[in-house]
Design a protein around this motif. Sequence first.
Motif, PDB file in Angstrom:
ATOM      1  N   GLN A 256       0.819  -1.204   0.000  1.00 28.33           N
ATOM      2  CA  GLN A 256       0.000   0.000   0.000  1.00 28.33           C
ATOM      3  C   GLN A 256       0.859   1.262   0.000  1.00 28.33           C
ATOM      4  OE1 GLN A 256      -3.048   0.266  -0.555  1.00 28.33           O
ATOM      5  NE2 GLN A 256      -4.119  -1.578   0.065  1.00 28.33           N
ATOM      6  N   ILE A 257       1.953   1.261   0.764  1.00 28.33           N
ATOM      7  CA  ILE A 257       2.835   2.431   0.744  1.00 28.33           C
ATOM      8  C   ILE A 257       3.354   2.677  -0.661  1.00 28.33           C
ATOM      9  CG2 ILE A 257       5.043   3.379   1.511  1.00 28.33           C
ATOM     10  CD1 ILE A 257       4.706   2.027   4.140  1.00 28.33           C
ATOM     11  N   ALA A 258       3.830   1.606  -1.304  1.00 30.72           N
ATOM     12  CA  ALA A 258       4.396   1.741  -2.649  1.00 30.72           C
ATOM     13  C   ALA A 258       3.350   2.187  -3.654  1.00 30.72           C
ATOM     14  CB  ALA A 258       5.011   0.412  -3.083  1.00 30.72           C
ATOM     15  N   ASN A 259       2.185   1.589  -3.615  1.00 35.19           N
ATOM     16  CA  ASN A 259       1.162   1.862  -4.625  1.00 35.19           C
ATOM     17  C   ASN A 259       0.544   3.247  -4.466  1.00 35.19           C
ATOM     18  OD1 ASN A 259       0.131   0.407  -6.942  1.00 35.19           O
ATOM     19  ND2 ASN A 259      -1.869   0.471  -5.954  1.00 35.19           N
ATOM     20  N   PHE A 260       0.707   3.840  -3.272  1.00 34.36           N
ATOM     21  CA  PHE A 260       0.128   5.165  -3.034  1.00 34.36           C
ATOM     22  C   PHE A 260       0.858   6.251  -3.801  1.00 34.36           C
ATOM     23  CE2 PHE A 260      -3.161   6.992  -0.421  1.00 34.36           C
ATOM     24  CZ  PHE A 260      -2.869   8.348  -0.444  1.00 34.36           C
ATOM     25  N   VAL A 261       2.000   5.910  -4.420  1.00 37.17           N
ATOM     26  CA  VAL A 261       2.734   6.915  -5.185  1.00 37.17           C
ATOM     27  C   VAL A 261       1.873   7.481  -6.316  1.00 37.17           C
ATOM     28  CG1 VAL A 261       3.774   5.268  -6.819  1.00 37.17           C
ATOM     29  CG2 VAL A 261       4.955   7.418  -6.276  1.00 37.17           C
ATOM     30  N   TYR A 262       0.982   6.660  -6.871  1.00 36.28           N
ATOM     31  CA  TYR A 262       0.170   7.129  -7.998  1.00 36.28           C
ATOM     32  C   TYR A 262      -0.807   8.236  -7.587  1.00 36.28           C
ATOM     33  CZ  TYR A 262       2.117   3.241 -10.637  1.00 36.28           C
ATOM     34  OH  TYR A 262       2.979   2.377 -11.262  1.00 36.28           O
ATOM     35  N   PRO A 263      -1.692   8.018  -6.602  1.00 35.03           N
ATOM     36  CA  PRO A 263      -2.566   9.137  -6.216  1.00 35.03           C
ATOM     37  C   PRO A 263      -1.811  10.290  -5.571  1.00 35.03           C
ATOM     38  CG  PRO A 263      -2.860   7.283  -4.723  1.00 35.03           C
ATOM     39  CD  PRO A 263      -2.028   6.792  -5.861  1.00 35.03           C
ATOM     40  N   ALA A 264      -0.650  10.016  -4.957  1.00 33.05           N
ATOM     41  CA  ALA A 264       0.084  11.077  -4.256  1.00 33.05           C
ATOM     42  C   ALA A 264       0.729  12.060  -5.214  1.00 33.05           C
ATOM     43  CB  ALA A 264       1.138  10.470  -3.324  1.00 33.05           C
ATOM     44  N   VAL A 265       1.380  11.576  -6.280  1.00 31.44           N
ATOM     45  CA  VAL A 265       2.171  12.491  -7.115  1.00 31.44           C
ATOM     46  C   VAL A 265       1.887  12.406  -8.614  1.00 31.44           C
ATOM     47  CG1 VAL A 265       4.063  12.503  -5.442  1.00 31.44           C
ATOM     48  CG2 VAL A 265       4.147  10.907  -7.361  1.00 31.44           C
ATOM     49  N   TRP A 266       0.984  11.535  -9.044  1.00 30.48           N
ATOM     50  CA  TRP A 266       0.760  11.388 -10.490  1.00 30.48           C
ATOM     51  C   TRP A 266       0.442  12.714 -11.156  1.00 30.48           C
ATOM     52  CZ3 TRP A 266       1.500   7.615 -14.040  1.00 30.48           C
ATOM     53  CH2 TRP A 266       0.873   7.764 -15.293  1.00 30.48           C
ATOM     54  N   ALA A 267      -0.518  13.454 -10.594  1.00 26.75           N
ATOM     55  CA  ALA A 267      -0.921  14.717 -11.220  1.00 26.75           C
ATOM     56  C   ALA A 267       0.242  15.707 -11.254  1.00 26.75           C
ATOM     57  CB  ALA A 267      -2.111  15.318 -10.473  1.00 26.75           C
ATOM     58  N   TYR A 268       0.991  15.797 -10.163  1.00 26.84           N
ATOM     59  CA  TYR A 268       2.116  16.736 -10.094  1.00 26.84           C
ATOM     60  C   TYR A 268       3.266  16.282 -11.009  1.00 26.84           C
ATOM     61  CZ  TYR A 268      -0.588  17.635  -5.887  1.00 26.84           C
ATOM     62  OH  TYR A 268      -1.622  17.882  -5.017  1.00 26.84           O
ATOM     63  N   TYR A 269       3.523  14.979 -11.018  1.00 26.60           N
ATOM     64  CA  TYR A 269       4.600  14.415 -11.830  1.00 26.60           C
ATOM     65  C   TYR A 269       4.355  14.639 -13.319  1.00 26.60           C
ATOM     66  CZ  TYR A 269       7.325  10.698 -14.128  1.00 26.60           C
ATOM     67  OH  TYR A 269       8.151   9.976 -14.961  1.00 26.60           O
ATOM     68  N   THR A 270       3.136  14.393 -13.775  1.00 22.28           N
ATOM     69  CA  THR A 270       2.845  14.534 -15.206  1.00 22.28           C
ATOM     70  C   THR A 270       2.800  16.000 -15.638  1.00 22.28           C
ATOM     71  OG1 THR A 270       0.469  14.302 -14.699  1.00 22.28           O
ATOM     72  CG2 THR A 270       1.646  12.318 -15.421  1.00 22.28           C
ATOM     73  N   VAL A 271       2.446  16.892 -14.727  1.00 24.17           N
ATOM     74  CA  VAL A 271       2.516  18.320 -15.035  1.00 24.17           C
ATOM     75  C   VAL A 271       3.977  18.742 -15.168  1.00 24.17           C
ATOM     76  CG1 VAL A 271       2.128  20.640 -14.134  1.00 24.17           C
ATOM     77  CG2 VAL A 271       0.303  18.942 -14.000  1.00 24.17           C
ATOM     78  N   GLU A 272       4.816  18.306 -14.231  1.00 23.43           N
ATOM     79  CA  GLU A 272       6.223  18.692 -14.214  1.00 23.43           C
ATOM     80  C   GLU A 272       6.994  18.124 -15.399  1.00 23.43           C
ATOM     81  OE1 GLU A 272       9.864  20.308 -13.024  1.00 23.43           O
ATOM     82  OE2 GLU A 272       7.847  20.747 -12.279  1.00 23.43           O
ATOM     83  N   ARG A 273       6.797  16.839 -15.669  1.00 21.17           N
ATOM     84  CA  ARG A 273       7.609  16.174 -16.689  1.00 21.17           C
ATOM     85  C   ARG A 273       7.045  16.356 -18.098  1.00 21.17           C
ATOM     86  NH1 ARG A 273      10.991  10.831 -15.772  1.00 21.17           N
ATOM     87  NH2 ARG A 273      12.455  12.503 -15.273  1.00 21.17           N
ATOM     88  N   PHE A 274       5.720  16.333 -18.244  1.00 21.72           N
ATOM     89  CA  PHE A 274       5.120  16.354 -19.581  1.00 21.72           C
ATOM     90  C   PHE A 274       4.248  17.577 -19.843  1.00 21.72           C
ATOM     91  CE2 PHE A 274       5.186  11.785 -18.173  1.00 21.72           C
ATOM     92  CZ  PHE A 274       6.348  11.441 -18.848  1.00 21.72           C
ATOM     93  N   GLU A 275       4.072  18.448 -18.813  1.00 17.45           N
ATOM     94  CA  GLU A 275       3.228  19.641 -18.923  1.00 17.45           C
ATOM     95  C   GLU A 275       1.801  19.281 -19.322  1.00 17.45           C
ATOM     96  OE1 GLU A 275       5.147  22.410 -21.523  1.00 17.45           O
ATOM     97  OE2 GLU A 275       6.768  22.838 -20.131  1.00 17.45           O
ATOM     98  N   TRP A 276       1.285  18.227 -18.735  1.00 20.55           N
ATOM     99  CA  TRP A 276      -0.081  17.811 -19.032  1.00 20.55           C
ATOM    100  C   TRP A 276      -1.084  18.784 -18.411  1.00 20.55           C
ATOM    101  CZ3 TRP A 276      -0.296  11.738 -18.236  1.00 20.55           C
ATOM    102  CH2 TRP A 276       0.367  11.132 -19.306  1.00 20.55           C
TER     103      TRP A 276
END
Length: 404
Positions: A227-247
Amino acid sequence: MTTSRLPIYFIIATVAIDAMGIGLIMPVMPDLLREVDGGDLGDAAVWGGILATTFAAMQFLFGPIIGSLSDRFGRKPILVISLVIMAFDYVLMAVAGTIWLLLIGRIIGGITAATHATAAAYVADVSKPDEKAANFGLIGAGFGIGFVLGPVIGGVLAEFGTRAPFWAAAVLALANAAFGWYILRESVTDATRRAFDWKRANPFGAFKSIGSFPGLGALLTVFFFFQIANFVYPAVWAYYTVERFEWSPGMIGVSLAVYGLCFGLVQGFLVQPAINRFGHRRTVVIGLGLETVMLVVVAFITSGTLLLLLIPLNALGAIGLPALQGIMSRRVSNDAQGELQGVLTSVGSLSAILAPLIMTRSFAYFTASDTPIYAPGAPFLIAAVLMAISVVIFQMRKRASVAS
């Protein structure tokens, strides 16, 4: 469709609608937090982590209480009451003008977010032992279906403002509560009803009670690291894709919808065949192993298009969790299914208390203007290590403790 399967189909619909409410708001969170707090994307990610941790802390404290209450009073009233209060929570967040009101909203939401755990307890009530893993997979499929619709609708509604998705989520929660009140049949009978006991209802007492069942200690530890590992998706997905791909919010919604569709198909159609072919234990190992590999891939990927194309492969790892849940559910008595699901909620919540802080702060550190190493994918590498640890723990436990 047979009459005996109708409760399962209703629960799938219930979880799907609940997931739509969650998916609706995810695409707008980066913009909403910057709007309310006035900081940059890194600051928004940190506040997002704090809100998620607060939500998880309330789930940790109240998960076993809600589970024990459903063992005593039944699944139906707990589901309906939780959904009504959840609707109020979405309304509060829709009108919140300060970060503190958003925090209060997450406190209320965390206390009442018992829908998924109570739905899982309901499924355990009405499933035969050899059907439990597959039916837990169907719950995951319902969640995936909701995520197909939720983020897409949320991305579209975001064009009308950062608050619009919250109003839509409130309406969905109320509609779901009404639907459940009129359709759901109670699964707790006098034979399986269990007296409420505060010693079992508090999270620490619940852990001790559930931990007394043979073989569950190691399995709960595996579940915790997963659960700790899998929580990375809801925790940073939106921020990560904005930062890396400017989504944009719309593109974030599309990516979540694609993942939700693939996730739903995997858990709805591949869990039982995987268990039939490999058994419960090997299915868990295969699923967690795939998750580990794909987390590393996501950490280093530089093409947004390629990331979208790899989502179906990423979703294949979803076969592992229902198999793990099936093993655990088969190890407890029928009158303790709600307590088990409450404990699993607390375990997941405890991991969610830690995960957002780890993932969002590592994202903020490795994307700051003065960072020594620019690595927006760092949270996914951390998650990959934790997922690998869960595989090792699962493999190291005694084979005699495995129900396969």
